[in-house]
Design an enzyme around this catalytic site. Structure first.
Site, PDB file in Angstrom:
ATOM      1  CG  HIS A 112      -0.420   0.101   2.533  1.00 47.20           C
ATOM      2  ND1 HIS A 112       0.419  -0.852   3.069  1.00 47.20           N
ATOM      3  CD2 HIS A 112      -0.555   1.056   3.484  1.00 47.20           C
ATOM      4  CE1 HIS A 112       0.756  -0.487   4.297  1.00 47.20           C
ATOM      5  NE2 HIS A 112       0.192   0.669   4.580  1.00 47.20           N
TER       6      HIS A 112
ATOM      7  CG  ASP B  95       4.779   3.030   7.463  1.00 40.45           C
ATOM      8  OD1 ASP B  95       3.901   3.509   6.718  1.00 40.45           O
ATOM      9  OD2 ASP B  95       4.532   2.182   8.343  1.00 40.45           O
TER      10      ASP B  95
HETATM   11 FE    FE Z   1       2.626   0.855   8.134  1.00 40.92          FE
HETATM   12 ZN    ZN Z   2       0.051   1.679   6.516  1.00 40.06          ZN
END
Ligand code: FE
Ligand code: ZN
Length: 256
Positions: free
Chosen positions: A57, A61
């Site tokens: 996604h 991060d």
């Molecule tokens: Fe994450």
């Molecule tokens: Zn996430």
């Protein structure tokens, strides 16, 4: 089909990236590189060159290392087709039912909306390896940043039907905090109590609690048990739909 060698790489505060290597074809991929440096070091140490990035996604991060890794290695970036605009450097968009190939290893793409729109998981059947990003965590699940509880519940059910011995390679080491919350919902569940003990032991030794097995998650993770009577009773929602029970558990976790 071929099996993968899998290395877990701790990144940032509590993220995990994963190096996947298919030894016959000598093809290497990394799942969710938050940053590039530790990945490049891990590659150099093994004398592997990077062929692919797999993103679950768009969150930084999970994609923060994309462009630097692509520049340094010339790798191709595979990510969710329905979220291509938000995946830095994406070359190939994949969606539900597609296959991501790492040499002879085949990763089935499973759509798992809920944490974000477009979130996908990669299921490498032969390696029994599930890379589920921020959808399913050990004893927990991702926050609903862009999705509705109904969507996340449907997504978790799609992961829940994978084989017992599937290894759950999730995106974060959140297990100790998830364990404390899970105990507040399901304090008498022997499978949860056993997992909590195991988690405590591993963390005092500084070890990772990831991967877990899907069998354990199905038995101990309250977010996978929203359709179990005991869980509905525990949150005072007997007779409510599983999606409603799930929404209540998620709401409680957000406030925990
Ligand atoms: Fe994450
Ligand atoms: Zn996430």
């Amino acid at each position: 089909m071929s099996r993968l060698t899998i290395h877990q790489i701790p990144l940032l505060q509590d993220n995990y990236g994963y190096l996947l290597h298919e030894p016959q074809a000598k093809v290497t991929a990394v799942v969710d590189p938050a940053v590039s440096e530790p990945i490049l070091r891990a590659l150099a140490k093994r004398d592997w060159s990077l062929d692919y990035i797999l993103n679950t996604h768009h969150h930084y991060d999970h994609t923060g290392g994309n462009l630097e890794l692509k520049r340094a290695t010339g790798c191709k970036i595979i990510g969710p087709r329905h979220d291509s605009d938000r995946i830095p450097g994406i070359d190939l968009g994949v969606s539900d039912g597609d296959t991501a190939r790492i040499g002879g290893a085949e990763g089935e793409v499973i759509a798992v909306d809920g944490h974000t729109h477009g979130h996908i998981a990669y299921w490498f059947r032969e390696s029994r390896a599930l890379f589920c990003g921020d959808t399913l965590f050990s004893l927990g699940c991702g926050r609903l940043f862009e999705g509705e509880p109904e969507e996340m519940w449907e997504s978790l059910k799609r992961l829940r039907i994978l084989p017992d011995d599937s290894l759950v390679f999730c995106g974060h080491e959140y297990t100790p905090a998830n364990a404390r919350f899970a105990l507040s919902i399901d304090p008498d569940n022997p499978d949860l109590l056993a997992r909590v003990q195991e988690v405590e032991k591993k963390r005092t030794k500084g070890q990772s609690t990831v991967p877990s097995t899907l069998e354990m998650e199905r038995r101990a993770n309250p977010f996978l048990r929203a359709d179990v009577d005991a869980i509905a009773r525990a949150v005072g929602m007997q007779g409510a739909s599983p999606a409603q029970v799930f929404a209540e558990i998620r709401r409680r976790k957000d406030a925990f």
